[in-house]
Design a protein around this motif. Structure first.
Motif, short mmCIF file in Angstrom:
data_model
loop_
_atom_site.label_atom_id
_atom_site.label_comp_id
_atom_site.label_asym_id
_atom_site.label_seq_id
_atom_site.Cartn_x
_atom_site.Cartn_y
_atom_site.Cartn_z
N ASP A 21 -38.54 16.94 -11.29
CA ASP A 21 -39.55 16.40 -10.38
C ASP A 21 -40.89 16.24 -11.09
O ASP A 21 -41.59 15.23 -10.92
CB ASP A 21 -39.72 17.29 -9.15
CG ASP A 21 -38.53 17.25 -8.22
OD1 ASP A 21 -37.63 16.38 -8.40
OD2 ASP A 21 -38.47 18.09 -7.31
N LEU A 22 -41.25 17.23 -11.89
CA LEU A 22 -42.50 17.13 -12.65
C LEU A 22 -42.46 15.97 -13.64
O LEU A 22 -43.45 15.26 -13.82
CB LEU A 22 -42.77 18.45 -13.40
CG LEU A 22 -43.09 19.65 -12.53
CD1 LEU A 22 -43.21 20.90 -13.39
CD2 LEU A 22 -44.36 19.44 -11.72
N ALA A 23 -41.32 15.75 -14.26
CA ALA A 23 -41.18 14.68 -15.25
C ALA A 23 -41.33 13.30 -14.61
O ALA A 23 -41.68 12.34 -15.30
CB ALA A 23 -39.83 14.78 -15.96
N ARG A 24 -41.09 13.19 -13.31
CA ARG A 24 -41.21 11.90 -12.63
C ARG A 24 -42.63 11.57 -12.20
O ARG A 24 -42.88 10.47 -11.68
CB ARG A 24 -40.29 11.88 -11.40
CG ARG A 24 -38.82 11.82 -11.76
CD ARG A 24 -37.96 11.40 -10.59
NE ARG A 24 -38.32 12.03 -9.34
CZ ARG A 24 -37.66 13.03 -8.76
NH1 ARG A 24 -36.58 13.53 -9.34
NH2 ARG A 24 -38.05 13.54 -7.61
N ILE A 25 -43.57 12.46 -12.39
CA ILE A 25 -44.96 12.18 -12.00
C ILE A 25 -45.48 11.06 -12.90
O ILE A 25 -45.51 11.18 -14.12
CB ILE A 25 -45.84 13.44 -12.11
CG1 ILE A 25 -45.37 14.48 -11.10
CG2 ILE A 25 -47.31 13.09 -11.89
CD1 ILE A 25 -46.07 15.81 -11.20
N ALA A 26 -45.88 9.96 -12.26
CA ALA A 26 -46.26 8.76 -13.02
C ALA A 26 -47.76 8.49 -12.96
O ALA A 26 -48.22 7.51 -13.55
CB ALA A 26 -45.49 7.56 -12.48
N VAL A 27 -48.52 9.29 -12.27
CA VAL A 27 -49.96 9.10 -12.18
C VAL A 27 -50.66 9.97 -13.22
O VAL A 27 -50.10 10.99 -13.64
CB VAL A 27 -50.50 9.41 -10.77
CG1 VAL A 27 -49.91 8.47 -9.74
CG2 VAL A 27 -50.23 10.85 -10.39
N PRO A 28 -51.86 9.62 -13.65
CA PRO A 28 -52.58 10.48 -14.58
C PRO A 28 -52.72 11.88 -14.01
O PRO A 28 -53.08 12.06 -12.85
CB PRO A 28 -53.95 9.80 -14.72
CG PRO A 28 -53.69 8.37 -14.36
CD PRO A 28 -52.62 8.41 -13.30
N THR A 29 -52.41 12.87 -14.82
CA THR A 29 -52.39 14.25 -14.37
C THR A 29 -53.11 15.13 -15.38
O THR A 29 -52.91 14.99 -16.58
CB THR A 29 -50.93 14.74 -14.22
OG1 THR A 29 -50.27 13.87 -13.30
CG2 THR A 29 -50.88 16.15 -13.71
N ALA A 30 -53.96 16.01 -14.89
CA ALA A 30 -54.64 16.99 -15.73
C ALA A 30 -54.57 18.34 -15.02
O ALA A 30 -54.52 18.39 -13.79
CB ALA A 30 -56.09 16.58 -15.97
N LEU A 31 -54.56 19.41 -15.78
CA LEU A 31 -54.49 20.76 -15.24
C LEU A 31 -55.83 21.46 -15.44
O LEU A 31 -56.39 21.43 -16.54
CB LEU A 31 -53.39 21.56 -15.95
CG LEU A 31 -51.99 20.96 -15.91
CD1 LEU A 31 -51.05 21.76 -16.81
CD2 LEU A 31 -51.47 20.91 -14.49
N ILE A 32 -56.33 22.07 -14.38
CA ILE A 32 -57.53 22.91 -14.44
C ILE A 32 -57.07 24.29 -14.00
O ILE A 32 -56.57 24.46 -12.89
CB ILE A 32 -58.64 22.36 -13.53
CG1 ILE A 32 -59.04 20.94 -13.98
CG2 ILE A 32 -59.85 23.31 -13.55
CD1 ILE A 32 -60.02 20.25 -13.07
N TRP A 33 -57.23 25.29 -14.89
CA TRP A 33 -56.58 26.58 -14.69
C TRP A 33 -57.54 27.73 -14.91
O TRP A 33 -58.33 27.71 -15.86
CB TRP A 33 -55.46 26.72 -15.72
CG TRP A 33 -54.25 27.41 -15.19
CD1 TRP A 33 -53.99 28.76 -15.25
CD2 TRP A 33 -53.15 26.81 -14.55
NE1 TRP A 33 -52.78 29.02 -14.67
CE2 TRP A 33 -52.23 27.83 -14.23
CE3 TRP A 33 -52.83 25.50 -14.20
CZ2 TRP A 33 -51.04 27.58 -13.59
CZ3 TRP A 33 -51.65 25.25 -13.58
CH2 TRP A 33 -50.76 26.28 -13.28
#
Length: 87
Positions: A21-33
């Motif tokens: 499911d994570l691999a199918r994310i097609a929009v720009p994605t960034a992580l703030i942690w």
């Protein structure tokens, strides 16, 4: 206290998102942690960042809610993510 917290997390926490499911994310994605997140430790974010090519911005002196714990640092990270367009 740890046992109670563990029981609450088990009941209220979100289940792990399958890698497919994570691999199918097609929009720009960034992580703030949050650097000191005990609920979902930093190595989880580092692994997701490496696996999916998502930029990772780690907020020092924050745990699981960087927006509340370090709002200025979180806003800087969000601005960087929006400026760079994620992945």
């Amino acid at each position: 206290m740890q046992a109670a917290l563990g029981a609450l997390m088990e009941q209220l926490g979100m289940p792990e998102i399958p890698a497919a499911d994570l691999a199918r994310i097609a929009v720009p994605t960034a992580l703030i942690w949050g650097c000191h997140d005990l609920a979902t430790p930093l190595p989880v974010a580092q692994a997701a960042s490496a696996r999916h090519g998502w930029p990772l911005d780690v907020i020092d002196d924050a745990a699981d809610d960087p927006a509340v714990e370090q709002p200025e640092a979180t806003m800087r990270a969000l601005r960087r993510a929006l400026t760079s367009g994620g992945r």
